[in-house]
Motif scaffolding. Structure first.
Motif, mmCIF file in Angstrom:
data_model
loop_
_atom_site.group_PDB
_atom_site.id
_atom_site.type_symbol
_atom_site.label_atom_id
_atom_site.label_comp_id
_atom_site.label_asym_id
_atom_site.label_seq_id
_atom_site.Cartn_x
_atom_site.Cartn_y
_atom_site.Cartn_z
ATOM 1 N N THR A 219 0.831 -1.207 0.000
ATOM 2 C CA THR A 219 0.000 0.000 0.000
ATOM 3 C C THR A 219 0.861 1.250 0.000
ATOM 4 O O THR A 219 0.582 2.211 -0.728
ATOM 5 C CB THR A 219 -0.932 -0.003 1.225
ATOM 6 N N ARG B 77 0.976 4.002 -3.050
ATOM 7 C CA ARG B 77 0.549 5.368 -2.740
ATOM 8 C C ARG B 77 1.351 6.402 -3.506
ATOM 9 O O ARG B 77 0.847 7.466 -3.851
ATOM 10 C CB ARG B 77 0.680 5.585 -1.239
ATOM 11 N N LEU C 88 -8.798 3.467 -2.870
ATOM 12 C CA LEU C 88 -8.440 2.268 -2.116
ATOM 13 C C LEU C 88 -9.105 1.019 -2.686
ATOM 14 O O LEU C 88 -8.449 -0.010 -2.880
ATOM 15 C CB LEU C 88 -8.822 2.451 -0.644
ATOM 16 N N ILE D 262 -5.908 0.320 -5.296
ATOM 17 C CA ILE D 262 -4.913 -0.296 -4.411
ATOM 18 C C ILE D 262 -5.280 -1.732 -4.056
ATOM 19 O O ILE D 262 -4.436 -2.633 -4.129
ATOM 20 C CB ILE D 262 -4.718 0.568 -3.150
ATOM 21 N N VAL E 244 -2.963 -5.191 -4.374
ATOM 22 C CA VAL E 244 -2.416 -5.779 -3.153
ATOM 23 C C VAL E 244 -2.916 -7.216 -2.977
ATOM 24 O O VAL E 244 -2.260 -8.025 -2.326
ATOM 25 C CB VAL E 244 -2.788 -4.887 -1.943
#
Length: 153
Positions: free
Chosen positions: A60, A64, A83, A87, A91
């Protein structure tokens, strides 16, 4: 003379027995909760989440700073949208890979707990409890115990 680095159990590369602290924590939790397969899985989950958290946090933090996240921020998208849509999908694959690699260790840990009598209880068939039951037969019928040992190995 070259000086070798001193490695502690709290460092990232644990030299001697990886996961030994997790195993001790698992044994302590099972000691509090009692024996059983459900409690063994709960205890292993409580003690084994740190590797997943480390991977998720590292990925993360690296995502970013990437350009597509900055571009999404410039377009005015919310943090929740970034998110969930950007992300989380990136992930998820390393977490699934880590879970796949940890599965063999989890099976062996459950077998070890079953051997100690802390895992699955007698009506449930489990490798550790089968090895524990076959200990008495090692001299009279060694084939039975050896087959089960080879299955675990």
């Amino acid at each position: 003379m070259s000086s070798s680095p001193v490695l502690s159990p709290w460092s990232l590369n644990q030299p001697e027995v990886p996961g030994s602290l997790e195993l001790l924590l698992t044994l302590a939790i099972i000691g509090m909760l009692g024996p059983g397969l459900f409690y063994a899985v709960i205890a292993m989950s409580i003690s084994g989440w740190t590797g997943y958290a480390r991977i998720i946090r590292g990925m993360t933090l690296s995502f970013r700073e990437m350009e597509f996240i900055e571009a999404a921020k410039c377009l005015g998208t919310s943090d929740r949208y970034i998110l969930i849509k950007h992300i989380l999908p990136n992930v998820l694959s390393p977490v699934v890979l880590l879970a796949t690699l940890n599965m063999a260790g989890a099976i062996l840990s459950l077998a070890g707990l079953g051997f100690l009598g802390l895992g699955a209880q007698p009506p449930t068939a489990e490798w550790g409890s089968m090895l524990s039951d076959s200990q008495g037969l090692i001299f009279s019928a060694p084939n039975g115990g050896l087959v089960k040992e080879m299955e675990v190995i």
